[in-house]
Design a protein around this motif. Structure first.
Motif, PDB file in Angstrom:
ATOM      1  N   ALA A 108     -40.636  66.131 -31.018  1.00  0.00           N
ATOM      2  CA  ALA A 108     -41.096  65.352 -30.830  1.00  0.00           C
ATOM      3  C   ALA A 108     -42.615  66.505 -30.102  1.00  0.00           C
ATOM      4  N   THR A 109     -43.305  65.759 -28.990  1.00  0.00           N
ATOM      5  CA  THR A 109     -44.979  66.075 -29.068  1.00  0.00           C
ATOM      6  C   THR A 109     -44.593  67.012 -27.877  1.00  0.00           C
ATOM      7  N   LEU A 110     -45.530  67.724 -27.239  1.00  0.00           N
ATOM      8  CA  LEU A 110     -45.241  68.568 -26.127  1.00  0.00           C
ATOM      9  C   LEU A 110     -45.271  68.345 -25.142  1.00  0.00           C
ATOM     10  N   GLN A 111     -46.576  66.838 -24.725  1.00  0.00           N
ATOM     11  CA  GLN A 111     -46.325  65.970 -23.936  1.00  0.00           C
ATOM     12  C   GLN A 111     -44.693  65.069 -23.323  1.00  0.00           C
ATOM     13  N   ASP A 112     -44.527  65.270 -24.288  1.00  0.00           N
ATOM     14  CA  ASP A 112     -42.538  63.936 -24.396  1.00  0.00           C
ATOM     15  C   ASP A 112     -41.615  65.142 -24.100  1.00  0.00           C
ATOM     16  N   ALA A 113     -42.063  66.470 -24.328  1.00  0.00           N
ATOM     17  CA  ALA A 113     -41.043  67.325 -23.918  1.00  0.00           C
ATOM     18  C   ALA A 113     -41.454  67.363 -22.418  1.00  0.00           C
ATOM     19  N   VAL A 114     -42.442  68.001 -21.792  1.00  0.00           N
ATOM     20  CA  VAL A 114     -42.508  68.502 -20.938  1.00  0.00           C
ATOM     21  C   VAL A 114     -42.062  66.903 -19.532  1.00  0.00           C
ATOM     22  N   ASP A 115     -42.307  65.504 -20.396  1.00  0.00           N
ATOM     23  CA  ASP A 115     -42.200  64.476 -19.731  1.00  0.00           C
ATOM     24  C   ASP A 115     -40.721  64.527 -19.362  1.00  0.00           C
ATOM     25  N   LYS A 116     -39.216  65.494 -19.693  1.00  0.00           N
ATOM     26  CA  LYS A 116     -38.815  65.149 -19.975  1.00  0.00           C
ATOM     27  C   LYS A 116     -37.884  66.415 -18.954  1.00  0.00           C
ATOM     28  N   MET A 117     -38.444  67.454 -19.235  1.00  0.00           N
ATOM     29  CA  MET A 117     -38.149  68.029 -18.017  1.00  0.00           C
ATOM     30  C   MET A 117     -38.775  68.147 -16.865  1.00  0.00           C
ATOM     31  N   ARG A 118     -39.682  67.479 -16.297  1.00  0.00           N
ATOM     32  CA  ARG A 118     -40.322  67.333 -15.266  1.00  0.00           C
ATOM     33  C   ARG A 118     -39.252  65.903 -15.020  1.00  0.00           C
ATOM     34  N   GLY A 119     -39.249  65.889 -13.599  1.00  0.00           N
ATOM     35  CA  GLY A 119     -38.413  64.594 -12.489  1.00  0.00           C
ATOM     36  C   GLY A 119     -38.594  64.858 -11.002  1.00  0.00           C
ATOM     37  N   ALA A 120     -37.352  63.774 -10.727  1.00  0.00           N
ATOM     38  CA  ALA A 120     -37.323  63.995  -9.490  1.00  0.00           C
ATOM     39  C   ALA A 120     -36.362  65.042  -9.290  1.00  0.00           C
ATOM     40  N   PRO A 121     -37.293  65.501  -7.885  1.00  0.00           N
ATOM     41  CA  PRO A 121     -36.615  67.108  -7.372  1.00  0.00           C
ATOM     42  C   PRO A 121     -34.726  66.245  -6.740  1.00  0.00           C
ATOM     43  N   GLY A 122     -33.994  67.740  -6.946  1.00  0.00           N
ATOM     44  CA  GLY A 122     -32.692  67.726  -7.139  1.00  0.00           C
ATOM     45  C   GLY A 122     -32.360  67.180  -8.071  1.00  0.00           C
ATOM     46  N   SER A 123     -33.068  66.393  -9.171  1.00  0.00           N
ATOM     47  CA  SER A 123     -32.168  65.813 -10.209  1.00  0.00           C
ATOM     48  C   SER A 123     -31.552  66.930 -11.365  1.00  0.00           C
ATOM     49  N   ALA A 124     -30.734  67.291 -12.113  1.00  0.00           N
ATOM     50  CA  ALA A 124     -30.145  68.394 -12.321  1.00  0.00           C
ATOM     51  C   ALA A 124     -30.482  67.757 -14.273  1.00  0.00           C
ATOM     52  N   VAL A 125     -31.034  69.024 -15.433  1.00  0.00           N
ATOM     53  CA  VAL A 125     -30.759  68.986 -17.226  1.00  0.00           C
ATOM     54  C   VAL A 125     -30.116  70.318 -17.204  1.00  0.00           C
ATOM     55  N   LYS A 126     -30.136  69.961 -18.124  1.00  0.00           N
ATOM     56  CA  LYS A 126     -29.413  71.019 -19.034  1.00  0.00           C
ATOM     57  C   LYS A 126     -30.479  71.519 -20.453  1.00  0.00           C
ATOM     58  N   LEU A 127     -30.555  72.898 -20.425  1.00  0.00           N
ATOM     59  CA  LEU A 127     -31.759  73.455 -21.601  1.00  0.00           C
ATOM     60  C   LEU A 127     -30.656  74.184 -22.348  1.00  0.00           C
ATOM     61  N   THR A 128     -31.115  73.764 -23.447  1.00  0.00           N
ATOM     62  CA  THR A 128     -30.103  75.082 -24.807  1.00  0.00           C
ATOM     63  C   THR A 128     -31.496  75.841 -25.063  1.00  0.00           C
ATOM     64  N   ILE A 129     -31.595  76.979 -25.231  1.00  0.00           N
ATOM     65  CA  ILE A 129     -32.283  77.560 -25.204  1.00  0.00           C
ATOM     66  C   ILE A 129     -32.017  78.617 -26.544  1.00  0.00           C
ATOM     67  N   VAL A 130     -32.785  78.871 -27.256  1.00  0.00           N
ATOM     68  CA  VAL A 130     -32.383  80.026 -28.875  1.00  0.00           C
ATOM     69  C   VAL A 130     -32.990  81.103 -28.408  1.00  0.00           C
ATOM     70  N   ARG A 131     -32.633  82.493 -27.812  1.00  0.00           N
ATOM     71  CA  ARG A 131     -33.640  83.475 -27.812  1.00  0.00           C
ATOM     72  C   ARG A 131     -33.534  84.284 -28.918  1.00  0.00           C
ATOM     73  N   GLU A 132     -34.481  85.109 -29.395  1.00  0.00           N
ATOM     74  CA  GLU A 132     -34.392  86.207 -30.932  1.00  0.00           C
ATOM     75  C   GLU A 132     -33.671  87.656 -30.102  1.00  0.00           C
ATOM     76  N   GLY A 133     -32.542  88.208 -30.520  1.00  0.00           N
ATOM     77  CA  GLY A 133     -31.916  88.604 -30.617  1.00  0.00           C
ATOM     78  C   GLY A 133     -30.118  88.255 -30.006  1.00  0.00           C
ATOM     79  N   ALA A 134     -30.520  86.958 -29.810  1.00  0.00           N
ATOM     80  CA  ALA A 134     -29.181  86.195 -29.141  1.00  0.00           C
ATOM     81  C   ALA A 134     -28.187  85.735 -30.670  1.00  0.00           C
ATOM     82  N   THR A 135     -26.657  85.987 -29.833  1.00  0.00           N
ATOM     83  CA  THR A 135     -26.205  85.836 -31.280  1.00  0.00           C
ATOM     84  C   THR A 135     -25.448  84.200 -31.379  1.00  0.00           C
ATOM     85  N   LYS A 136     -26.021  83.635 -30.347  1.00  0.00           N
ATOM     86  CA  LYS A 136     -25.654  82.057 -30.367  1.00  0.00           C
ATOM     87  C   LYS A 136     -26.658  81.698 -29.384  1.00  0.00           C
TER      88      LYS A 136
END
Length: 450
Positions: A140-168
């Motif tokens: 996705a474009t960077l702006q599309d990703a930013v738009d999805k992370m922003r939103g109304a205060p109080g609304s929930a969002v779940k992020l999946t993160i890949v971190r170097e050194g983490a097994t999952k």
């Protein structure tokens, strides 16, 4: 005896030799042919693509493709992008508090903003965001990703993160907040004033001046010096970086920006009047200190006004100019490189600290990748003046002086090793008695409304 031959071409032959004007005309003709080819592709997509396409989306995609082929920081701004940029520079928006970039189609965290949902949850610089609410955002474009992370205060969002050194992959459930970016906070550690600058928006210089005044009022004659904390500061407005540098300088050049041509140079100078009265200063930087933060660190370092401590900074040494195209669109174009007062380009290499100090109190730091300007695709190449390439340190070799573990430091009451080290350094620099290392509550600065 050697003979010297002369070759005389007939006038008809001379007419075949291309002049400078002829070469330029041929180049322009070739450019117009390429533009014709672009229009041919545009028309073919409109007519033959499997789904119906929007003309404006196609044109915007063509413009963005052209700009992203230049460097990571040039881009096209439509009305939505304009609004996002204004929210960021004004210092208030609804979201998570992350500065992100893209790398090979993946969204990568540059730094979380202090006291935001992302920072409190433990999201780190160098993390990759792969999913938002279970939806893959790779490609996705960077702006599309930013738009999805922003939103109304109080609304929930779940992020999946890949971190170097983490097994999952790591899962983070966050609630969006109104992100009011307080650009400056301050605290006192014994007789030392600590000024934490997290970004350079429209309020930063006034907030820095207010922090200096408050610290001086609180500590008075006992004030030993200042720590200016620029770690994980992604930068911001150029004029604010100049004004903040001017707070700590009495005279001299702060920064210069140089464009394409030899004479396209603009220099910025301190206006006089060091508000700190010449007190010792230590500047803290790390790999997340970028752009405007590097201007401040470089200016104070070159002017021998401060000792820079920490780790090599991000290395963004380019200037972007906002060029309006219409009432609701603009071009953000890289138009110059900036240089420190001694003539150093920060591009790629960053600011090298006077004292290299790792952040020993962060147990996960060694396993995280260090994202810097030189890691971004299409980044500007640093100009090499003397014909020799600068070797950039890689952060791979441990310094034998720093062998304490986070657990050992915690037992000693040290939560932030770099800050503690800087405080003790000011202790040695202070003309008066010892500087205590105990911290008190952090106080956000308040800027008077004008």
């Amino acid at each position: 005896m050697s003979q010297r031959w002369k070759v005389i071409l007939p006038l008809a032959a001379l007419a075949l030799i291309p002049t400078g004007a002829a070469v330029r005309a041929a180049a322009e003709s070739d450019t117009y042919k390429q533009l014709d080819q672009l229009m041919d592709v545009f028309e073919r997509v409109r007519v033959d693509y499997v789904d119906k396409v929007d003309d404006q989306a196609l044109i915007k995609g063509a413009i963005n493709g052209m700009l992203t082929s230049l460097d990571p920081h040039s881009s096209y701004l439509d009305a939505r992008d304009f609004q996002t940029m204004r929210q960021t520079t004004d210092g208030e928006y609804g979201g998570l508090g992350l500065t992100v970039t893209t790398e090979d189609g993946a969204v990568k965290v540059v730094s979380p903003t202090d006291d935001t949902p992302a920072a409190r949850a433990g999201i780190k610089s160098g993390d990759y965001i792969t999913h938002l609410d279970g939806e893959l955002i790779y490609g996705a474009t960077l702006q599309d990703a930013v738009d999805k992370m922003r939103g109304a205060p109080g609304s929930a969002v779940k992020l999946t993160i890949v971190r170097e050194g983490a097994t999952k992959p790591l899962e983070f459930a966050l609630k969006r907040e109104v992100i009011r970016i307080l650009p400056v906070k301050f605290e006192t550690r014994g007789n030392v004033g600590v000024i934490r600058i997290s970004t350079f928006n429209k309020q930063t210089s006034d907030a820095t001046k207010a922090a200096v005044a408050s610290i001086e009022k609180k500590l008075g004659a006992n004030l030993a010096g200042y720590i200016v904390d620029l770690r994980s500061n992604p930068g911001g407005l150029l004029d604010q970086a100049i004004d903040v540098s001017d707070v700590f300088l009495d005279k001299g050049e702060i920064v210069s920006q140089r464009g394409r041509t030899k004479n396209d140079i603009q220099r910025y100078y301190a206006k006089g009047g060091d508000l700190t009265g010449g007190k010792p200063i230590v500047v803290l930087v790390d790999e997340g200190s970028a752009s405007a933060a590097e201007i401040v660190a470089g200016a104070l370092q070159d002017q021998r006004r401060a000792i820079v401590l920490g780790q090599r900074s991000f290395g963004k040494g380019s200037v972007q100019t906002l060029i309006p195209l219409s009432q609701d669109s603009a071009l953000r174009l890289t138009t110059a490189r900036y240089f420190t007062p001694s003539g150093r380009s920060v591009q790629e290499a960053g600011i090298e600290p006077d004292v290299q100090v790792p952040q020993l109190s962060d147990a996960t730091r060694a396993d995280r990748p260090r994202l810097r300007e030189a890691d971004l695709r299409k980044h500007l190449i640093n100009e090499i003046k003397d014909g020799t390439e600068k070797i950039v340190e890689t952060d791979l070799k441990p310094d034998p002086r720093f062998i304490a573990t986070p657990e050992e430091l915690k037992k000693k009451g040290v939560i932030d090793f770099q800050l503690d080290y800087a405080t003790k350094l000011l202790d040695r620099l202070a003309p008066g008695g010892p500087v205590q290392s105990a911290a008190v509550a952090v106080v956000p600065t308040k800027v008077l409304q004008k």
